[in-house]
Design a protein around this motif. Sequence first.
Motif, PDB file in Angstrom:
ATOM      1  N   HIS A  60       0.832  -1.202   0.000  1.00  0.00           N
ATOM      2  CA  HIS A  60       0.000   0.000   0.000  1.00  0.00           C
ATOM      3  C   HIS A  60       0.869   1.256   0.000  1.00  0.00           C
ATOM      4  CE1 HIS A  60      -3.491   2.466   0.709  1.00  0.00           C
ATOM      5  NE2 HIS A  60      -2.880   3.023   1.741  1.00  0.00           N
ATOM      6  N   ASP A  61       0.512   2.237  -0.822  1.00  0.00           N
ATOM      7  CA  ASP A  61       1.239   3.509  -0.942  1.00  0.00           C
ATOM      8  C   ASP A  61       2.693   3.324  -1.372  1.00  0.00           C
ATOM      9  OD1 ASP A  61      -0.964   5.030  -0.317  1.00  0.00           O
ATOM     10  OD2 ASP A  61      -0.509   5.076   1.828  1.00  0.00           O
ATOM     11  N   GLN A  96       1.426   7.254  -9.312  1.00  0.00           N
ATOM     12  CA  GLN A  96       1.072   6.385  -8.183  1.00  0.00           C
ATOM     13  C   GLN A  96       0.402   5.111  -8.687  1.00  0.00           C
ATOM     14  OE1 GLN A  96       1.335   6.930  -4.415  1.00  0.00           O
ATOM     15  NE2 GLN A  96       1.363   4.800  -4.978  1.00  0.00           N
TER      16      GLN A  96
END
Length: 153
Positions: A60-61, A96
């Motif tokens: 995640h991220d 992203q």
Amino acid sequence: MLKGYEMALRTWSDWLEIHVNHSKTQIFWMSLSPTHERSEEWGGARKQNCYNETQIINKHDYWGSGSDTNMMRLVEATIDNIIKKGLNIQLINITQLSEYRKEGHPSIHRKQWEPLTKEQLSNPIGHADCIHWCLPGVPDTWNEILYAYIFNL
């Protein structure tokens, strides 16, 4: 480099404010595509890259070292200021989104400035193209997002 980028974004923002019809124009800013040159960043072996990758990054991220988060924040702040001035602009953050897709590269099969030699072709880990994207794949997703923004305004 960050200061120069900030100056360029400010110049661009000023130009938009003066030369673009605020009531009739929709502006899209697409961020940069990331690189996947260091497999140790996603738990792979050292001195490896995106070659032979078949799975996405599930962290995640996740942000790889090839993407500059300070530059992304600068773009986001600039776009927020443009919106405050009344311009209709949308950031499409493909950076992203695409960070997770280390398996979505064309490997050694892209057109090089100079064709790869047989020796280079036999060493794809050293010559895999982990910067550019192939179709169908990740760019199709970018286009689908842009299409959705355009027709759902």
